[in-house]
Motif scaffolding. Structure first.
Motif, mmCIF file in Angstrom:
data_model
loop_
_atom_site.group_PDB
_atom_site.id
_atom_site.type_symbol
_atom_site.label_atom_id
_atom_site.label_comp_id
_atom_site.label_asym_id
_atom_site.label_seq_id
_atom_site.Cartn_x
_atom_site.Cartn_y
_atom_site.Cartn_z
ATOM 1 N N ARG A 1 9.218 -65.392 42.098
ATOM 2 C CA ARG A 1 7.565 -64.977 42.033
ATOM 3 C C ARG A 1 7.166 -65.210 40.946
ATOM 4 O O ARG A 1 5.846 -65.818 40.979
ATOM 5 C CB ARG A 1 7.551 -63.311 42.131
ATOM 6 N N ALA A 2 8.132 -65.320 39.836
ATOM 7 C CA ALA A 2 6.903 -65.206 38.420
ATOM 8 C C ALA A 2 6.503 -66.774 38.227
ATOM 9 O O ALA A 2 5.755 -67.434 37.829
ATOM 10 C CB ALA A 2 7.921 -64.944 37.256
ATOM 11 N N LEU A 3 7.601 -67.640 38.454
ATOM 12 C CA LEU A 3 7.447 -69.351 37.815
ATOM 13 C C LEU A 3 6.706 -69.999 38.805
ATOM 14 O O LEU A 3 5.981 -71.121 38.201
ATOM 15 C CB LEU A 3 9.006 -69.553 38.541
ATOM 16 N N VAL A 4 5.901 -69.686 40.741
ATOM 17 C CA VAL A 4 5.256 -70.091 40.927
ATOM 18 C C VAL A 4 4.396 -69.992 40.809
ATOM 19 O O VAL A 4 2.580 -70.434 40.616
ATOM 20 C CB VAL A 4 5.075 -69.305 42.428
ATOM 21 N N LEU A 5 3.705 -68.986 39.738
ATOM 22 C CA LEU A 5 2.215 -69.059 38.635
ATOM 23 C C LEU A 5 2.024 -69.919 38.049
ATOM 24 O O LEU A 5 0.785 -70.085 37.378
ATOM 25 C CB LEU A 5 2.701 -67.340 38.527
ATOM 26 N N GLU A 6 2.818 -70.490 37.947
ATOM 27 C CA GLU A 6 3.189 -71.541 36.967
ATOM 28 C C GLU A 6 2.439 -71.180 35.432
ATOM 29 O O GLU A 6 1.933 -71.659 34.605
ATOM 30 C CB GLU A 6 2.424 -72.950 36.768
ATOM 31 N N PRO A 7 3.507 -70.401 34.335
ATOM 32 C CA PRO A 7 3.026 -69.456 33.397
ATOM 33 C C PRO A 7 2.781 -70.967 32.203
ATOM 34 O O PRO A 7 4.436 -71.110 32.647
ATOM 35 C CB PRO A 7 3.563 -67.744 33.376
ATOM 36 N N GLN A 8 2.529 -70.652 31.346
ATOM 37 C CA GLN A 8 2.776 -71.371 30.343
ATOM 38 C C GLN A 8 4.692 -70.172 29.240
ATOM 39 O O GLN A 8 4.835 -70.790 28.918
ATOM 40 C CB GLN A 8 1.747 -70.871 29.149
ATOM 41 N N VAL A 9 4.522 -68.959 30.025
ATOM 42 C CA VAL A 9 5.750 -68.261 28.926
ATOM 43 C C VAL A 9 5.932 -67.243 30.020
ATOM 44 O O VAL A 9 5.365 -66.906 30.656
ATOM 45 C CB VAL A 9 5.011 -67.581 27.793
ATOM 46 N N LEU A 10 7.547 -67.541 30.346
ATOM 47 C CA LEU A 10 8.064 -66.547 31.308
ATOM 48 C C LEU A 10 8.266 -65.393 30.321
ATOM 49 O O LEU A 10 9.297 -65.782 30.147
ATOM 50 C CB LEU A 10 9.380 -67.458 31.991
ATOM 51 N N LEU A 11 8.529 -64.098 30.860
ATOM 52 C CA LEU A 11 8.782 -63.156 30.188
ATOM 53 C C LEU A 11 10.361 -62.682 31.242
ATOM 54 O O LEU A 11 9.742 -62.720 32.301
ATOM 55 C CB LEU A 11 7.493 -62.440 29.677
ATOM 56 N N LEU A 12 11.131 -62.396 30.374
ATOM 57 C CA LEU A 12 12.210 -61.555 31.227
ATOM 58 C C LEU A 12 13.113 -59.922 30.954
ATOM 59 O O LEU A 12 13.628 -60.476 29.454
ATOM 60 C CB LEU A 12 13.964 -62.922 31.103
ATOM 61 N N ASP A 13 12.972 -59.150 30.971
ATOM 62 C CA ASP A 13 13.127 -57.723 30.161
ATOM 63 C C ASP A 13 14.221 -57.425 30.792
ATOM 64 O O ASP A 13 13.807 -56.957 32.050
ATOM 65 C CB ASP A 13 12.015 -56.805 31.112
ATOM 66 N N GLU A 14 15.302 -57.205 30.554
ATOM 67 C CA GLU A 14 16.599 -57.144 30.907
ATOM 68 C C GLU A 14 16.875 -57.565 31.734
ATOM 69 O O GLU A 14 16.836 -56.118 33.157
ATOM 70 C CB GLU A 14 16.951 -55.823 30.498
ATOM 71 N N PRO A 15 16.640 -58.925 32.647
ATOM 72 C CA PRO A 15 16.917 -59.317 33.736
ATOM 73 C C PRO A 15 18.459 -58.819 34.681
ATOM 74 O O PRO A 15 18.563 -58.823 35.858
ATOM 75 C CB PRO A 15 16.289 -60.331 34.088
ATOM 76 N N LEU A 16 19.101 -58.723 33.948
ATOM 77 C CA LEU A 16 20.429 -58.217 34.477
ATOM 78 C C LEU A 16 20.938 -57.085 34.711
ATOM 79 O O LEU A 16 21.924 -57.135 35.433
ATOM 80 C CB LEU A 16 21.113 -59.428 33.859
ATOM 81 N N SER A 17 20.601 -56.676 33.829
ATOM 82 C CA SER A 17 21.023 -55.221 33.624
ATOM 83 C C SER A 17 21.384 -53.859 34.939
ATOM 84 O O SER A 17 22.324 -53.438 34.857
ATOM 85 C CB SER A 17 20.005 -54.205 32.636
ATOM 86 N N ASN A 18 21.094 -54.792 36.147
ATOM 87 C CA ASN A 18 21.409 -54.177 37.262
ATOM 88 C C ASN A 18 22.631 -54.950 37.916
ATOM 89 O O ASN A 18 22.878 -54.281 39.400
ATOM 90 C CB ASN A 18 20.068 -53.464 38.023
ATOM 91 N N LEU A 19 22.756 -56.182 37.994
ATOM 92 C CA LEU A 19 23.734 -56.596 38.052
ATOM 93 C C LEU A 19 25.751 -56.292 37.429
ATOM 94 O O LEU A 19 25.325 -56.010 36.405
ATOM 95 C CB LEU A 19 23.487 -57.775 38.323
ATOM 96 N N ASP A 20 26.070 -56.298 38.120
ATOM 97 C CA ASP A 20 28.121 -56.028 38.031
ATOM 98 C C ASP A 20 28.481 -57.047 37.471
ATOM 99 O O ASP A 20 27.469 -58.406 37.226
ATOM 100 C CB ASP A 20 28.497 -55.579 39.025
ATOM 101 N N GLU A 21 29.676 -57.308 36.217
ATOM 102 C CA GLU A 21 29.249 -58.383 35.000
ATOM 103 C C GLU A 21 30.028 -59.398 35.990
ATOM 104 O O GLU A 21 29.547 -60.296 35.423
ATOM 105 C CB GLU A 21 30.996 -57.577 34.790
#
Length: 350
Positions: free
Chosen positions: A148-168
């Motif tokens: 959803r973020a990438l299709v907007l073709e931004p200059q910069v992609l920001l990821l805020d703790e993107p994996l914190s809700n996943l198991d190891e």
């Protein structure tokens, strides 16, 4: 893909009675993934929010792709954000979730559908577009959020703790997906995490923050193997901090005496005399009692399947050791000799 640089020039951020960032300057080169890493309260999330336009600096400038965006609102900054909570609409299909931002920006429905389907392909979920978020795994939901973020073709992609809700196990897989995607498409990304292993796995450069300042920055291997302080040595994975004697300095290496042995080790700013040495636990070996640099006694031993963890009492203090040799486990109170592999040693400033 559209990609841009990020520059913070002497940026400060003060809240009522609290300074989150006293004076921050940093650069993110185009097409790189840079991770902001640090403990809770170090300023990494505030930095990301300033970049996203969700907060505004008290002083200083922020540039994206060479353009001053310091006072621009979030919707005019040409960035997109991936949140730790995914932030997917539960009543919308995966395809509709990806389309949402495109439609909101004024793109017609047919083009939005085409770009959303391409986004699904980018993250390997081209056959999941009709599913609701509740019908997807956590890892799939996070990949939808990235698409959803990438299709907007931004200059910069920001990821805020993107994996914190996943198991190891899922975290390992999704972080590999994100890194592979970033390298394949070449977009600029700023990634926030408190997980050192995650930062080492995904980053071109890591910026370690402490109390709103940059404690050290550089390539993952450089930060891990050549920490410039006790804080960095301890924060970037496990480290034993031992006293040593620097006998000679030659360029980027120093001759160090540790126990009864001498080693050539890396340093950032060494001087002869007493110093401290960072020793990574997996670069310590247990050997025959008549060898090694130190003698010690096993005080704790834990078998963990693919390695054994020891704590060993020595004249220089207690050592934490990770031993991949599984044939024999040294029982408690066993006298042992200890040696060190030079690649796991680094002089630190303090």
């Amino acid at each position: 893909m559209n990609t841009g640089s990020v520059v913070f020039e002497h940026v400060s951020k003060r809240f009522a009675g609290f300074t989150a960032l006293p004076d921050l300057s940093l650069t993110v080169e185009p097409g790189t993934l840079v991770t902001l890493l640090g403990p809770s309260g170090c300023g990494k999330t505030t930095t990301l929010r300033l970049l996203a336009g969700l907060e505004h600096p008290t002083s200083g400038r922020i540039l994206i792709g060479g353009k001053d965006v310091t006072h621009l609102p979030a919707n005019e900054r040409d960035v997109a954000m991936v949140f730790q909570s995914y932030a997917l609409f539960p009543h919308m299909t995966a395809l509709d979730n990806i389309m949402y931002g495109l439609l909101s920006s004024g793109i017609n429905k047919r083009e939005a559908q085409d770009r959303a389907r391409n986004g699904l392909k980018l993250v390997g979920l081209e056959h999941q577009g009709a599913r609701l978020p509740s019908e997807l795994s956590g890892g799939q939901q996070q990949r939808i959020a990235v698409a959803r973020a990438l299709v907007l073709e931004p200059q910069v992609l920001l990821l805020d703790e993107p994996l914190s809700n996943l198991d190891e196990r899922l975290r390992r897989r999704v972080r590999t997906d994100i890194r592979d995607l970033q390298q394949r498409l070449g977009f600029t990304a700023v990634y926030v995490t408190h997980d050192q292993e995650e930062a080492l796995a995904v980053s071109d450069k890591i910026i370690v923050m402490k109390e709103g300042d940059i404690a050290q920055q550089g390539a993952p291997e450089s930060l891990y193997l050549t920490p410039n302080s006790v804080f960095i040595a301890d924060f970037m994975g496990e480290a034993n901090i031992l006293p040593c004697e620097v006998e000679q300095v030659e360029g980027s290496e120093a001759l160090v005496r540790l126990g009864s042995q001498r080693y050539r080790v890396r340093h950032t700013a060494a001087k002869t005399g007493s110093a401290q040495l960072s020793v990574r636990p997996q670069f310590i070996t247990l050997c025959q009692q008549n060898g090694g640099a130190l003698r010690g006694e096993v005080t704790h031993s834990t078998w963990l399947g693919d390695h054994i963890e020891y704590e060993v009492a020595t004249e220089l203090g207690s050592l934490f050791i990770v031993d991949a040799q599984m044939e024999q486990q040294h029982p408690l109170a066993t006298p042992v000799a200890i040696d060190f592999k030079p690649q796991g040693l680094a002089l630190i400033a303090g």
